[in-house]
Write an enzyme that holds these catalytic residues in place. Structure first.
Site, mmCIF file in Angstrom:
data_model
loop_
_atom_site.group_PDB
_atom_site.id
_atom_site.type_symbol
_atom_site.label_atom_id
_atom_site.label_comp_id
_atom_site.label_asym_id
_atom_site.label_seq_id
_atom_site.Cartn_x
_atom_site.Cartn_y
_atom_site.Cartn_z
ATOM 1 N N CYS A 9 0.048 5.655 -1.633
ATOM 2 C CA CYS A 9 -0.093 5.895 -0.190
ATOM 3 C C CYS A 9 1.239 5.872 0.570
ATOM 4 C CB CYS A 9 -1.101 4.932 0.428
ATOM 5 S SG CYS A 9 -0.777 3.209 0.099
ATOM 6 N N CYS A 52 -4.035 7.343 -1.606
ATOM 7 C CA CYS A 52 -3.526 6.605 -2.768
ATOM 8 C C CYS A 52 -3.574 7.420 -4.060
ATOM 9 C CB CYS A 52 -4.305 5.302 -2.925
ATOM 10 S SG CYS A 52 -4.251 4.277 -1.442
ATOM 11 N N LYS A 87 -10.453 -5.094 -4.579
ATOM 12 C CA LYS A 87 -9.735 -4.716 -3.358
ATOM 13 C C LYS A 87 -10.683 -3.994 -2.411
ATOM 14 C CE LYS A 87 -5.872 -2.063 -1.582
ATOM 15 N NZ LYS A 87 -4.586 -1.447 -1.861
ATOM 16 N N ARG A 105 -10.147 5.122 3.273
ATOM 17 C CA ARG A 105 -10.039 4.844 1.835
ATOM 18 C C ARG A 105 -11.382 4.412 1.233
ATOM 19 N NH1 ARG A 105 -4.716 5.355 2.068
ATOM 20 N NH2 ARG A 105 -3.298 3.808 2.976
ATOM 21 N N LYS A 143 -8.424 -9.218 -2.649
ATOM 22 C CA LYS A 143 -7.675 -8.818 -1.452
ATOM 23 C C LYS A 143 -8.612 -8.155 -0.456
ATOM 24 C CE LYS A 143 -4.240 -5.492 -0.107
ATOM 25 N NZ LYS A 143 -3.560 -4.289 -0.459
#
Ligand code: PBG
Length: 332
Positions: free
Chosen positions: A121, A129, A198, A220, A251
């Site tokens: 990204c 990404c 994530k 995303r 995350k």
């Protein structure tokens, strides 16, 4: 009237007892500091992340030496290249911004552990990404074409001297693809820290300014996880483990303590990293600037909570301040 014999206040009575009875501790060696490296000859402030900068290569050695002197021995690198293109080619070029940064850090401070974030990204003109393809009018990131480029990027970072490869793009099969190419080219001892769970999180807001990697269209959500899902984090993590991940990650961190807890329970034998992301950092900074909360106390409480939930290691933008704070606490 019967009085209690079991008094939990006994072990809370004074600082020395509280310290002895404490279940969770923070140590500087738990922390990884993210660093942004930019092209050109000018180090710039990042407005949304007070205290953080986009470092130009010329200023990087001084900063690395200063960090090392503070006891910080682990950094995670993000690059801001001069040229972005459809394929993010700077990221797998020998003279790419991160390749140069890794070589420079290793030259000046060989024992600084360099973790290279592997994603597209920051390097693509569209800010996604991976490779964007048009499927019947629907633009989306092509998983398997992206895997081929992720292999090139990961290998190039390893060749430049990265100690750990950290794929963060959430492509299916990314860990397996990267492990295969690293092994084939002789990097059998380069570990993979996978961003295994994530989420498609709005807490990444300030990072988009810091890394200049906001998507130019869409979001995303077709590759990062839905914040509503907990079981799916186990499935994502299991696949990464099977593909050969050496370390795992959750995350963001504070809004996902349940996920951290569950992953640690399910995979206790793997070091678990939690990423306290840009939004988590900037919210504390902003409220503290207004005088509404105590920055140090709230930051340390958040970090101890992340560790208590099960994280072994924390990526945090507070790492530099933690070095000072832990020293102050130790002296008390
Ligand atoms: C790259 C990447 C992102 C972050 C770390 N690696 C941005 C994203 O996924 O949108 C966010 C980190 C942060 O907010 O501090 N994919």
């Amino acid at each position: 009237m019967s009085f209690p014999t079991r008094r939990l206040r006994r072990l809370r009575a004074k600082p020395s007892l509280r310290r002895l009875a404490r279940e969770t501790r923070l140590s500087l060696s738990d922390f990884i500091l993210p660093l942004f490296i930019r092209h050109g000859h000018e180090t710039r402030d990042i407005n949304s992340m007070p205290g953080h900068k986009q470092w130009c290569l010329a200023d990087l050695p001084t900063e690395i030496n200063a960090l090392y002197a503070l006891g910080i021995q682990q950094v995670l690198l993000f690059g801001i290249p001069e040229h972005k293109d459809e394929l993010g080619s700077d990221s797998y070029h020998e003279q790419g911004i991160i390749q140069q940064a890794i070589r420079l850090i290793k030259e000046h401070q060989p024992s600084m552990l360099v973790i290279a974030d592997v994603c597209f990204c920051e390097y693509t003109s569209h800010g996604h990404c991976g490779v964007v393809n048009d499927k019947c009018g629907q633009l989306d990131v092509d998983n398997d074409e992206t895997l081929l480029l992720l292999q090139k990027q990961a290998l190039s970072f390893a060749q430049a001297g990265a100690d750990i490869i950290a794929p963060s793009g959430n492509m299916d099969g990314m860990v397996g693809a990267i492990r295969a190419v690293l092994d084939e080219k002789g990097f059998v001892h380069t570990p993979i820290l996978s961003y295994s769970a994530k989420y498609a999180s709005s807490f990444y807001g300030p990072f988009r300014e810091a890394a200049e990697g906001a998507p130019k269209f869409g979001d995303r959500k077709t590759y990062q996880m839905d914040p509503a899902n907990g079981n799916e984090a186990l499935k994502e993590t299991l696949l990464d483990v099977e593909e050969g991940a050496d370390m795992l990650m959750v995350k963001p961190a504070l809004a996902y303590l349940d996920v951290i807890y569950r992953i640690k329970e399910a995979f206790p034998e793997f070091p678990l990293v939690a990423y306290q992301v840009s939004g988590e950092f900037s919210m504390i900074k902003a409220a503290a600037e207004k005088g509404w909360i105590d920055e140090k106390k709230v930051a340390l409480e958040s970090l101890i909570a992340i560790k208590r939930a099960g994280a072994d290691i924390i990526v945090s933008y507070f790492t530099k301040q933690i070095a000072a704070w832990l020293k102050e606490e130790g002296e008390k």
